[in-house]
Design a protein around this motif. Structure first.
Motif, PDB file in Angstrom:
ATOM      1  N   GLY A 290       0.704  -1.187   0.034  1.00  0.00           N
ATOM      2  CA  GLY A 290       0.057   0.185  -0.006  1.00  0.00           C
ATOM      3  C   GLY A 290       0.989   1.087   0.016  1.00  0.00           C
ATOM      4  O   GLY A 290       2.065   1.194   0.525  1.00  0.00           O
ATOM      5  N   THR A 291       0.388   2.455  -0.581  1.00  0.00           N
ATOM      6  CA  THR A 291       1.376   3.369  -0.934  1.00  0.00           C
ATOM      7  C   THR A 291       0.690   4.602  -0.139  1.00  0.00           C
ATOM      8  O   THR A 291       1.012   5.933  -0.054  1.00  0.00           O
ATOM      9  CB  THR A 291       1.481   3.684  -2.465  1.00  0.00           C
ATOM     10  OG1 THR A 291       0.048   3.937  -2.847  1.00  0.00           O
ATOM     11  CG2 THR A 291       2.038   2.669  -3.103  1.00  0.00           C
ATOM     12  N   GLY A 292      -0.570   4.607   0.639  1.00  0.00           N
ATOM     13  CA  GLY A 292      -1.167   5.546   1.297  1.00  0.00           C
ATOM     14  C   GLY A 292      -2.256   6.373   0.505  1.00  0.00           C
ATOM     15  O   GLY A 292      -2.866   7.362   0.893  1.00  0.00           O
ATOM     16  N   ARG A 293      -2.707   5.789  -0.642  1.00  0.00           N
ATOM     17  CA  ARG A 293      -3.634   6.375  -1.456  1.00  0.00           C
ATOM     18  C   ARG A 293      -4.256   5.215  -2.242  1.00  0.00           C
ATOM     19  O   ARG A 293      -3.601   4.453  -2.976  1.00  0.00           O
ATOM     20  CB  ARG A 293      -2.965   7.373  -2.262  1.00  0.00           C
ATOM     21  CG  ARG A 293      -4.156   8.008  -3.337  1.00  0.00           C
ATOM     22  CD  ARG A 293      -3.445   8.903  -4.367  1.00  0.00           C
ATOM     23  NE  ARG A 293      -4.465   9.438  -5.016  1.00  0.00           N
ATOM     24  CZ  ARG A 293      -4.068   9.812  -6.525  1.00  0.00           C
ATOM     25  NH1 ARG A 293      -2.678   9.858  -6.968  1.00  0.00           N
ATOM     26  NH2 ARG A 293      -4.958  10.511  -7.193  1.00  0.00           N
ATOM     27  N   LEU A 294      -5.737   5.351  -2.228  1.00  0.00           N
ATOM     28  CA  LEU A 294      -6.405   4.453  -3.238  1.00  0.00           C
ATOM     29  C   LEU A 294      -6.892   5.493  -4.337  1.00  0.00           C
ATOM     30  O   LEU A 294      -7.888   6.187  -3.911  1.00  0.00           O
ATOM     31  CB  LEU A 294      -7.483   3.661  -2.733  1.00  0.00           C
ATOM     32  CG  LEU A 294      -6.990   2.550  -1.649  1.00  0.00           C
ATOM     33  CD1 LEU A 294      -8.233   1.879  -1.028  1.00  0.00           C
ATOM     34  CD2 LEU A 294      -6.227   1.545  -2.642  1.00  0.00           C
ATOM     35  N   ARG A 295      -6.387   5.421  -5.518  1.00  0.00           N
ATOM     36  CA  ARG A 295      -7.141   6.167  -6.809  1.00  0.00           C
ATOM     37  C   ARG A 295      -8.345   5.585  -7.130  1.00  0.00           C
ATOM     38  O   ARG A 295      -8.607   4.539  -7.657  1.00  0.00           O
ATOM     39  CB  ARG A 295      -5.926   6.292  -7.533  1.00  0.00           C
ATOM     40  CG  ARG A 295      -6.177   7.221  -8.816  1.00  0.00           C
ATOM     41  CD  ARG A 295      -5.307   7.152  -9.901  1.00  0.00           C
ATOM     42  NE  ARG A 295      -3.872   7.152  -9.563  1.00  0.00           N
ATOM     43  CZ  ARG A 295      -2.924   6.287  -9.415  1.00  0.00           C
ATOM     44  NH1 ARG A 295      -3.144   5.059 -10.140  1.00  0.00           N
ATOM     45  NH2 ARG A 295      -1.794   6.577  -9.133  1.00  0.00           N
ATOM     46  N   GLY A 296      -9.412   6.545  -7.153  1.00  0.00           N
ATOM     47  CA  GLY A 296     -10.616   6.312  -7.604  1.00  0.00           C
ATOM     48  C   GLY A 296     -10.832   7.046  -9.024  1.00  0.00           C
ATOM     49  O   GLY A 296      -9.704   7.238  -9.734  1.00  0.00           O
ATOM     50  N   GLY A 297     -12.027   7.316  -9.402  1.00  0.00           N
ATOM     51  CA  GLY A 297     -12.069   7.837 -10.879  1.00  0.00           C
ATOM     52  C   GLY A 297     -12.101   6.748 -11.926  1.00  0.00           C
ATOM     53  O   GLY A 297     -12.103   7.370 -13.005  1.00  0.00           O
ATOM     54  N   LEU A 298     -12.349   5.515 -11.798  1.00  0.00           N
ATOM     55  CA  LEU A 298     -11.888   4.611 -12.705  1.00  0.00           C
ATOM     56  C   LEU A 298     -13.165   3.900 -13.062  1.00  0.00           C
ATOM     57  O   LEU A 298     -13.764   3.298 -12.276  1.00  0.00           O
ATOM     58  CB  LEU A 298     -10.844   3.504 -12.429  1.00  0.00           C
ATOM     59  CG  LEU A 298      -9.456   4.248 -11.925  1.00  0.00           C
ATOM     60  CD1 LEU A 298      -8.562   3.146 -11.252  1.00  0.00           C
ATOM     61  CD2 LEU A 298      -8.714   4.924 -13.124  1.00  0.00           C
ATOM     62  N   THR A 299     -13.247   3.442 -14.496  1.00  0.00           N
ATOM     63  CA  THR A 299     -14.263   2.138 -14.636  1.00  0.00           C
ATOM     64  C   THR A 299     -13.583   1.048 -15.000  1.00  0.00           C
ATOM     65  O   THR A 299     -12.586   1.089 -15.930  1.00  0.00           O
ATOM     66  CB  THR A 299     -15.158   2.909 -15.789  1.00  0.00           C
ATOM     67  OG1 THR A 299     -15.836   4.055 -15.488  1.00  0.00           O
ATOM     68  CG2 THR A 299     -16.215   1.965 -16.153  1.00  0.00           C
ATOM     69  N   LEU A 300     -13.879   0.032 -14.436  1.00  0.00           N
ATOM     70  CA  LEU A 300     -12.989  -1.199 -14.383  1.00  0.00           C
ATOM     71  C   LEU A 300     -14.066  -2.294 -14.892  1.00  0.00           C
ATOM     72  O   LEU A 300     -15.171  -2.796 -14.263  1.00  0.00           O
ATOM     73  CB  LEU A 300     -12.350  -1.614 -13.343  1.00  0.00           C
ATOM     74  CG  LEU A 300     -11.417  -0.557 -12.634  1.00  0.00           C
ATOM     75  CD1 LEU A 300     -11.027  -0.943 -11.469  1.00  0.00           C
ATOM     76  CD2 LEU A 300     -10.395  -0.442 -13.395  1.00  0.00           C
ATOM     77  N   ASP A 301     -13.807  -2.832 -15.943  1.00  0.00           N
ATOM     78  CA  ASP A 301     -14.352  -4.213 -16.404  1.00  0.00           C
ATOM     79  C   ASP A 301     -13.842  -5.615 -15.782  1.00  0.00           C
ATOM     80  O   ASP A 301     -12.854  -5.804 -16.112  1.00  0.00           O
ATOM     81  CB  ASP A 301     -14.497  -4.534 -17.982  1.00  0.00           C
ATOM     82  CG  ASP A 301     -15.180  -5.681 -18.188  1.00  0.00           C
ATOM     83  OD1 ASP A 301     -15.361  -6.679 -17.500  1.00  0.00           O
ATOM     84  OD2 ASP A 301     -15.682  -5.533 -19.411  1.00  0.00           O
ATOM     85  N   MET A 302     -14.589  -6.152 -14.940  1.00  0.00           N
ATOM     86  CA  MET A 302     -14.024  -7.218 -14.118  1.00  0.00           C
ATOM     87  C   MET A 302     -14.795  -8.546 -14.162  1.00  0.00           C
ATOM     88  O   MET A 302     -14.825  -9.475 -13.608  1.00  0.00           O
ATOM     89  CB  MET A 302     -14.025  -6.957 -12.466  1.00  0.00           C
ATOM     90  CG  MET A 302     -13.269  -5.713 -11.947  1.00  0.00           C
ATOM     91  SD  MET A 302     -13.071  -5.628 -10.293  1.00  0.00           S
ATOM     92  CE  MET A 302     -12.123  -6.943  -9.730  1.00  0.00           C
ATOM     93  N   GLY A 303     -15.387  -8.410 -15.562  1.00  0.00           N
ATOM     94  CA  GLY A 303     -16.104  -9.727 -15.966  1.00  0.00           C
ATOM     95  C   GLY A 303     -15.410 -10.952 -15.898  1.00  0.00           C
ATOM     96  O   GLY A 303     -15.799 -12.123 -15.689  1.00  0.00           O
ATOM     97  N   ASP A 304     -14.188 -10.817 -16.355  1.00  0.00           N
ATOM     98  CA  ASP A 304     -13.109 -12.197 -16.500  1.00  0.00           C
ATOM     99  C   ASP A 304     -12.746 -12.514 -15.008  1.00  0.00           C
ATOM    100  O   ASP A 304     -12.292 -13.731 -14.785  1.00  0.00           O
ATOM    101  CB  ASP A 304     -11.991 -11.964 -17.385  1.00  0.00           C
ATOM    102  CG  ASP A 304     -12.407 -11.984 -18.833  1.00  0.00           C
ATOM    103  OD1 ASP A 304     -13.461 -12.480 -19.049  1.00  0.00           O
ATOM    104  OD2 ASP A 304     -11.597 -11.811 -19.584  1.00  0.00           O
ATOM    105  N   ILE A 305     -12.774 -11.596 -13.998  1.00  0.00           N
ATOM    106  CA  ILE A 305     -12.293 -11.991 -12.862  1.00  0.00           C
ATOM    107  C   ILE A 305     -13.345 -11.747 -11.693  1.00  0.00           C
ATOM    108  O   ILE A 305     -13.098 -11.053 -10.565  1.00  0.00           O
ATOM    109  CB  ILE A 305     -10.987 -11.457 -12.519  1.00  0.00           C
ATOM    110  CG1 ILE A 305     -11.207  -9.767 -12.547  1.00  0.00           C
ATOM    111  CG2 ILE A 305      -9.926 -12.002 -13.424  1.00  0.00           C
ATOM    112  CD1 ILE A 305      -9.881  -8.994 -12.207  1.00  0.00           C
TER     113      ILE A 305
END
Length: 427
Positions: A290-305
């Motif tokens: 962990g780096t101290g930040r979780l970056r949001g603002g993303l759209t992720l296709d997780m259909g395969d996982i």
């Protein structure tokens, strides 16, 4: 972010064997002529139910005293005789074993828990019937199911895999026992990495599998030969300790996972990398820091996982902007409706969630204490355990023991890795 506790101390996680590899290897060993050895198999409710179900079909499984290995002896064909097969909650047993039994001779009745009875099997039953199976069931498309077996013909395999790739995996693994070659088009199937895992293991057990560039697979008759398989750690299960590391500024290593893994769910660490975690993949292990930040603002296709989408959704409230996770409609047909369960529990924690048929958008925000409805689903319980740990907010699981389905020692291992993790009391 949570307080930095032992941030610089590397933590080596003890993750049990892959359920997906264990169950597939059990089936393939049962279909081979001779004795195969499975090293470091997963020992959990689902795999023990699968092993017991094979015993009901006449397959001998000998175990070492500490379950370091299982020896499985098959007869080189499908089962013969009669059997009453109890699958408990194990969806893999329900999808893999009926086709295997249909390749043999006799009468075999399959049943399971109320949870398993509620899970749809229509695509599998329809495809089996087209291959020559004789099936009887009092409730169309559901367990209980009786298979009157006299072998399967083979030919063109058509199965609706939009709900689960396990239907197709179960049929493909039985294909070498059929009378004629089997052709299947894998395009359009969900969770394609699981199909790739199935084909790789089939080849390891000696199956004649040919795949063209357009996604069409041909499997020829000829059966299987025995093999020795070392079961690698479960990548889906590893997602929880990786997510916990990313969200708490820890550094966690899982030995035994590597870039050559058969498991598509290892790609979850790539998702964590997109969120800002530091990821290292070697030929011996995988480490997330962990780096101290979780970056949001993303759209992720997780259909395969999709088995890991709940893990990401559970830590999404800690990101710095909303996260959208899509392509996971088939997650509604698992042990629970996982999209609905994630949305319900995040809202109970005070988090805004936008839900569609195949996606969730999770908005960041402060959490409040809540009681988590697990729906007897191990992955819901483990995912929200990570959120409670990372947010340092009391989240009470209504069914903490459901983790035994795939990781009986989950809560104890989390407490070993993260000293401020509170092990819940089992009922």
């Amino acid at each position: 972010m949570t307080p930095q506790i032992s941030r610089l101390r590397p933590l080596s996680a003890r993750i049990p064997g892959s359920k997906s590899i264990t169950t597939r290897a059990l089936l393939l060993a049962a279909a081979a002529k001779g004795t195969s050895t499975l090293w470091a198999p997963l020992v959990s409710h689902d795999t023990l139910a699968f092993r017991a179900a094979l015993g009901s079909l006449g397959v001998a499984v000998e175990t070492s005293p500490s379950d370091q290995f299982w020896d499985v002896t098959g007869n080189g064909r499908g089962p013969v005789g009669t059997g009453e097969v109890w699958c408990a909650d194990a969806g893999t047993a329900a999808r893999f074993l009926p086709p295997f039994s249909a390749a043999g001779e006799g009468t075999f009745t399959f049943d399971g828990s109320e949870q398993l009875r509620a899970r749809p099997l229509s695509p599998l039953m329809k495809a089996m019937t087209a291959l020559g199976a004789e099936l009887e069931t009092p409730v169309p498309g559901r367990f209980p199911l009786t298979v009157r077996a006299s072998g399967l013909e083979g030919g063109e395999l058509r199965v609706d895999s939009s709900m689960s790739s396990q239907f197709l995996s179960g049929l493909l693994m039985t294909a070498p026992l059929m009378r004629h070659p089997v052709r299947a088009d894998l395009s359009g199937s969900v969770s394609r990495p699981y199909l790739d895992m199935t084909l790789a293991l089939m080849r390891r057990f000696g199956a004649d599998v040919q795949e063209s560039g357009d996604g069409v697979v041909e499997v020829r008759p000829g059966g299987y030969r025995p093999a020795a398989v070392v079961i690698e750690p479960d990548a889906s299960t590893a997602s929880y300790v990786f997510a916990a590391a990313a969200a708490t500024e820890h550094r966690v290593t899982v030995p035994g996972l590597c870039g050559r893994s058969l498991q598509g769910d290892l790609r979850f660490v790539d998702t964590l990398r997109q969120l800002g975690a530091r990821v290292e993949v070697s030929d011996r292990d995988v480490t997330v820091t962990g780096t101290g930040r979780l970056r949001g603002g993303l759209t992720l296709d997780m259909g395969d996982i999709s088995d890991t989408f709940m893990t990401l959704a559970a830590i999404a409230p800690l990101a710095d902007a909303p996260l959208t996770i899509g392509g996971v409609r088939h997650a509604r047909f698992k042990e629970s409706d996982r999209i609905a369960a994630v949305a319900q529990n995040l809202r109970a924690c005070g988090i805004r969630v936008d839900e569609t048929e195949d996606s969730v958008t999770v908005h960041p925000g402060p959490l409040r204490p809540a009681r988590i409805a697990c729906h007897r689903d191990h992955r819901i319980a483990m995912a929200f355990s990570v959120l409670g740990l990372a947010a340092q907010v009391p989240l009470t699981l209504d069914d903490p023991s459901c983790v035994t389905k795939t990781f009986p020692g989950f809560h104890q291992e989390m407490a070993r890795l993260f000293p401020y993790y509170e092990v819940p009391e089992y009922r």
